[in-house]
Motif scaffolding. Structure first.
Motif, PDB file in Angstrom:
ATOM      1  N   ARG A 238       0.810  -1.220   0.000  1.00  0.00           N
ATOM      2  CA  ARG A 238       0.000   0.000   0.000  1.00  0.00           C
ATOM      3  C   ARG A 238       0.846   1.275   0.000  1.00  0.00           C
ATOM      4  NH1 ARG A 238      -2.421   3.655   3.558  1.00  0.00           N
ATOM      5  NH2 ARG A 238      -4.424   4.403   2.784  1.00  0.00           N
ATOM      6  N   ARG A 239       1.752   1.403   0.907  1.00  0.00           N
ATOM      7  CA  ARG A 239       2.548   2.642   1.001  1.00  0.00           C
ATOM      8  C   ARG A 239       3.374   2.884  -0.258  1.00  0.00           C
ATOM      9  NH1 ARG A 239       4.251   2.740   7.362  1.00  0.00           N
ATOM     10  NH2 ARG A 239       2.125   3.059   8.061  1.00  0.00           N
ATOM     11  N   GLN A 240       3.974   1.841  -0.767  1.00  0.00           N
ATOM     12  CA  GLN A 240       4.770   1.994  -1.983  1.00  0.00           C
ATOM     13  C   GLN A 240       3.891   2.353  -3.178  1.00  0.00           C
ATOM     14  OE1 GLN A 240       7.351  -1.290  -2.857  1.00  0.00           O
ATOM     15  NE2 GLN A 240       8.469  -0.147  -4.415  1.00  0.00           N
TER      16      GLN A 240
END
Length: 107
Positions: free
Chosen positions: A42-44
């Motif tokens: 998600r963050r990437q």
């Protein structure tokens, strides 16, 4: 996807016919498998989605999708659709073997 990513990224024409067999090929067959994959990256994915476009890309995509859409997407910092984010997550997890879409040659 609604719980993990912005709703504004729910755009474009979804082609699940290509993606579902591709996911199954790599063992993503249940909702739990899918959620774990998306949460893991998600963050990437958010960072990738917010990467600035080159002037050439802006010009190309303005022709393809319309200048208003591109201007709004850049201003609000979203670019990829949910379907594209799933494809990118597959590539992050499984490498080039999971590539579904090719980048246009003229970019």
């Amino acid at each position: 996807m609604r719980r993990l990513f912005a709703r504004r990224s729910n755009h474009g024409v979804a082609s699940w016919d290509e993606l579902l067999p591709q996911m199954a090929r790599f063992g993503i067959t249940t909702r739990g498998d899918f959620v774990r994959l998306m949460k893991r990256h998600r963050r990437q994915l958010i960072v990738i989605d917010r990467d600035p476009l080159t002037p050439r890309e802006v010009a190309y995509y303005s022709q393809e999708f319309g200048a208003d859409f591109v201007r709004d997407a850049l201003r609000r910092q979203y670019w990829f659709s949910w379907l594209s984010m799933i494809g990118i997550a597959m590539e992050l997890e499984f490498g080039d073997a999971a590539t579904v879409w090719a980048k246009p040659a003229e970019l």
